[in-house]
Design a protein around this motif. Structure first.
Motif, PDB file in Angstrom:
ATOM      1  N   LEU A 171       0.833  -1.198   0.000  1.00  0.00           N
ATOM      2  CA  LEU A 171       0.000   0.000   0.000  1.00  0.00           C
ATOM      3  C   LEU A 171       0.873   1.256   0.000  1.00  0.00           C
ATOM      4  O   LEU A 171       0.643   2.178  -0.794  1.00  0.00           O
ATOM      5  N   ALA A 172       1.870   1.293   0.851  1.00  0.00           N
ATOM      6  CA  ALA A 172       2.749   2.458   0.923  1.00  0.00           C
ATOM      7  C   ALA A 172       3.475   2.681  -0.393  1.00  0.00           C
ATOM      8  O   ALA A 172       3.601   3.817  -0.868  1.00  0.00           O
ATOM      9  N   ALA A 173       3.928   1.599  -1.010  1.00  0.00           N
ATOM     10  CA  ALA A 173       4.662   1.714  -2.271  1.00  0.00           C
ATOM     11  C   ALA A 173       3.767   2.237  -3.383  1.00  0.00           C
ATOM     12  O   ALA A 173       4.175   3.086  -4.190  1.00  0.00           O
ATOM     13  N   ARG A 174       2.531   1.750  -3.429  1.00  0.00           N
ATOM     14  CA  ARG A 174       1.638   2.171  -4.519  1.00  0.00           C
ATOM     15  C   ARG A 174       1.175   3.612  -4.331  1.00  0.00           C
ATOM     16  O   ARG A 174       1.062   4.370  -5.306  1.00  0.00           O
ATOM     17  N   VAL A 175       0.899   3.999  -3.103  1.00  0.00           N
ATOM     18  CA  VAL A 175       0.514   5.381  -2.827  1.00  0.00           C
ATOM     19  C   VAL A 175       1.649   6.323  -3.225  1.00  0.00           C
ATOM     20  O   VAL A 175       1.422   7.366  -3.864  1.00  0.00           O
ATOM     21  N   ALA A 176       2.877   5.955  -2.872  1.00  0.00           N
ATOM     22  CA  ALA A 176       4.038   6.785  -3.243  1.00  0.00           C
ATOM     23  C   ALA A 176       4.180   6.877  -4.756  1.00  0.00           C
ATOM     24  O   ALA A 176       4.537   7.929  -5.297  1.00  0.00           O
ATOM     25  N   PHE A 177       3.889   5.779  -5.460  1.00  0.00           N
ATOM     26  CA  PHE A 177       3.948   5.776  -6.922  1.00  0.00           C
ATOM     27  C   PHE A 177       2.951   6.775  -7.502  1.00  0.00           C
ATOM     28  O   PHE A 177       3.276   7.543  -8.419  1.00  0.00           O
ATOM     29  N   ILE A 178       1.727   6.786  -6.990  1.00  0.00           N
ATOM     30  CA  ILE A 178       0.701   7.719  -7.480  1.00  0.00           C
ATOM     31  C   ILE A 178       1.149   9.158  -7.239  1.00  0.00           C
ATOM     32  O   ILE A 178       1.056  10.013  -8.131  1.00  0.00           O
ATOM     33  N   HIS A 179       1.643   9.436  -6.035  1.00  0.00           N
ATOM     34  CA  HIS A 179       2.104  10.791  -5.729  1.00  0.00           C
ATOM     35  C   HIS A 179       3.231  11.219  -6.664  1.00  0.00           C
ATOM     36  O   HIS A 179       3.238  12.353  -7.166  1.00  0.00           O
ATOM     37  N   ARG A 180       4.147  10.315  -6.918  1.00  0.00           N
ATOM     38  CA  ARG A 180       5.336  10.649  -7.723  1.00  0.00           C
ATOM     39  C   ARG A 180       4.999  10.785  -9.201  1.00  0.00           C
ATOM     40  O   ARG A 180       5.405  11.742  -9.866  1.00  0.00           O
ATOM     41  N   GLU A 181       4.252   9.839  -9.742  1.00  0.00           N
ATOM     42  CA  GLU A 181       4.037   9.784 -11.186  1.00  0.00           C
ATOM     43  C   GLU A 181       2.896  10.685 -11.661  1.00  0.00           C
ATOM     44  O   GLU A 181       2.934  11.179 -12.787  1.00  0.00           O
ATOM     45  N   TYR A 182       1.909  10.909 -10.807  1.00  0.00           N
ATOM     46  CA  TYR A 182       0.725  11.640 -11.258  1.00  0.00           C
ATOM     47  C   TYR A 182       0.502  12.953 -10.525  1.00  0.00           C
ATOM     48  O   TYR A 182      -0.434  13.683 -10.854  1.00  0.00           O
ATOM     49  N   GLU A 183       1.327  13.218  -9.531  1.00  0.00           N
ATOM     50  CA  GLU A 183       1.315  14.510  -8.842  1.00  0.00           C
ATOM     51  C   GLU A 183      -0.072  14.877  -8.345  1.00  0.00           C
ATOM     52  O   GLU A 183      -0.560  15.988  -8.529  1.00  0.00           O
ATOM     53  N   GLN A 184      -0.707  13.921  -7.692  1.00  0.00           N
ATOM     54  CA  GLN A 184      -2.054  14.126  -7.158  1.00  0.00           C
ATOM     55  C   GLN A 184      -2.288  13.124  -6.034  1.00  0.00           C
ATOM     56  O   GLN A 184      -1.515  12.170  -5.859  1.00  0.00           O
ATOM     57  N   PRO A 185      -3.354  13.326  -5.255  1.00  0.00           N
ATOM     58  CA  PRO A 185      -3.625  12.379  -4.166  1.00  0.00           C
ATOM     59  C   PRO A 185      -3.918  10.979  -4.703  1.00  0.00           C
ATOM     60  O   PRO A 185      -4.375  10.801  -5.838  1.00  0.00           O
ATOM     61  N   ALA A 186      -3.668  10.000  -3.845  1.00  0.00           N
ATOM     62  CA  ALA A 186      -4.044   8.615  -4.138  1.00  0.00           C
ATOM     63  C   ALA A 186      -5.402   8.334  -3.504  1.00  0.00           C
ATOM     64  O   ALA A 186      -5.703   8.810  -2.407  1.00  0.00           O
ATOM     65  N   LEU A 187      -6.221   7.574  -4.213  1.00  0.00           N
ATOM     66  CA  LEU A 187      -7.506   7.133  -3.679  1.00  0.00           C
ATOM     67  C   LEU A 187      -7.378   5.647  -3.361  1.00  0.00           C
ATOM     68  O   LEU A 187      -7.117   4.832  -4.246  1.00  0.00           O
ATOM     69  N   VAL A 188      -7.553   5.306  -2.090  1.00  0.00           N
ATOM     70  CA  VAL A 188      -7.465   3.918  -1.648  1.00  0.00           C
ATOM     71  C   VAL A 188      -8.877   3.420  -1.370  1.00  0.00           C
ATOM     72  O   VAL A 188      -9.604   3.995  -0.559  1.00  0.00           O
ATOM     73  N   GLU A 189      -9.266   2.366  -2.073  1.00  0.00           N
ATOM     74  CA  GLU A 189     -10.621   1.831  -1.960  1.00  0.00           C
ATOM     75  C   GLU A 189     -10.585   0.370  -1.536  1.00  0.00           C
ATOM     76  O   GLU A 189      -9.573  -0.320  -1.736  1.00  0.00           O
ATOM     77  N   GLU A 190     -11.713  -0.095  -1.004  1.00  0.00           N
ATOM     78  CA  GLU A 190     -11.840  -1.532  -0.836  1.00  0.00           C
ATOM     79  C   GLU A 190     -11.816  -2.177  -2.226  1.00  0.00           C
ATOM     80  O   GLU A 190     -12.305  -1.609  -3.203  1.00  0.00           O
ATOM     81  N   TYR A 191     -11.213  -3.334  -2.309  1.00  0.00           N
ATOM     82  CA  TYR A 191     -11.128  -4.044  -3.588  1.00  0.00           C
ATOM     83  C   TYR A 191     -12.471  -4.693  -3.886  1.00  0.00           C
ATOM     84  O   TYR A 191     -13.029  -5.421  -3.063  1.00  0.00           O
TER      85      TYR A 191
END
Length: 332
Positions: A171-191
């Motif tokens: 989760l931490a790695a993917r959230v950091a990826f969103i912040h870095r690559e897309y320069e916007q907040p990450a949305l974490v949802e139930e799968y």
């Protein structure tokens, strides 16, 4: 007296494919489809708000149809502009111009999935359990697996098998990826592991209809049955008529579009959760309009297919959208 053709000013730009219905080729097809059904349509390609102002000043038109939410220097992603002077619908509203699609307030809500989820949830409409994670914020406590995506994108941008995370480290790695690559907040949802549905809303008032479909794939999913970015926009997704949960999906779409004040042409995507209940995952304010490949034309043909074929159906659909919007403004 000869009837005057209704004039449509179509606005697009470098970000038209990311933000809206498709690239310049799709926009030209849209223009030709309108002209073939007795309208006069012209394209304005804009890269700045000054270009938008010139296009409005230099063209005569009855209504505007824009592929852009806002002016952006990043053509490959939607992103989220916080500057009101970059939003096209704000400009149209300020000048009192008629245009196709929801108003500026709704467009801003629809671009931001977190805000959309919050509005729908407050109205008692089913959405996934979700949390927005801004840069530097703590990670939420989630049931795993969870799903991570950019908060302000479309077309499955930022979605891959890595979007489904099994633990807090992932989760931490993917959230950091969103912040870095897309320069916007990450949305974490139930799968949501179940079937994906989509409902097309066309028109307003007496012209309005809701057409439900199920998303299928001509190919292979990866580790998870999710629509990765590489499966979107290449014609490998197909829509078939919803034989089950059709009424439920339409009711959910109707509730969402009424709550958000959606107009003219909007598509609502939803998936089944672990218990088999439909939950809305996105409300798309500028759905794709690639002939045959995009979901709106596919759905329209499923319900209104003609002997003349999908090209004719496409012309009928886009003209219905324009005619309904003209009627909404009282433009006869």
């Amino acid at each position: 007296m000869e009837m005057q053709l209704k004039k449509v000013l179509i606005i697009t730009g470098p970000a038209g494919d990311a933000q809206g219905w498709g690239d310049l080729g799709v926009t030209e097809t849209l223009r030709d489809a309108l002209c073939a059904n007795g309208k006069s349509a012209r394209i304005a390609f804009v890269e700045s708000m000054e270009d938008v102002t010139r296009a409005i000043r230099n063209h005569t038109f009855d209504i505007i149809w824009s592929a852009l939410y806002h002016i952006s220097d990043r053509a490959e992603i939607v992103g989220l502009s916080m500057a009101d002077d970059a939003w096209l619908a704000d400009r149209f509203d300020g000048l009192g111009l008629p245009y196709i699609g929801p108003d500026a307030r709704t467009m801003k809500q629809l671009i931001n999935k977190t805000e959309t989820h919050g509005i729908l949830q407050a109205a008692g409409i089913a959405v996934p359990d979700h949390h927005q994670v801004d840069a530097g914020a703590d990670l939420p406590r989630m049931r795993f697996p969870a799903f991570v995506k950019p908060s302000c994108e479309s077309r499955s941008v930022g979605i891959s098998d890595d979007s489904v995370v099994e633990n807090r480290t992932q989760l931490a790695a993917r959230v950091a990826f969103i912040h870095r690559e897309y320069e916007q907040p990450a949305l974490v949802e139930e799968y949501l592991p179940g079937q994906e549905y989509t409902v097309l809303m066309l028109g307003n008032g007496g012209r309005q209809e809701f057409l439900p479909g199920i998303v299928t794939l001509d190919g292979e999913y990866g580790r998870y049955p999710i629509l990765r970015a590489d499966l979107r926009g290449v014609g490998v997704t197909r829509i078939k008529r919803a034989e089950t949960l059709a009424d439920e999906s339409v009711a959910l779409c109707r509730q969402a579009t009424e709550t958000l004040n959606c107009l003219d042409h909007v598509r609502v995507d939803m998936r089944l959760d672990r218990a088999g209940r439909l939950r809305i995952i996105e409300v798309n304010g500028i759905p794709g309009l690639k002939p045959v490949k995009s979901w709106s034309p596919q759905i329209y043909t499923l319900y209104h297919g003609s002997p003349q074929g999908p090209d004719h159906d496409y012309r009928q659909m886009v003209n219905l959208i324009v005619d309904s919007a003209l009627e909404r403004y009282g433009i006869g």
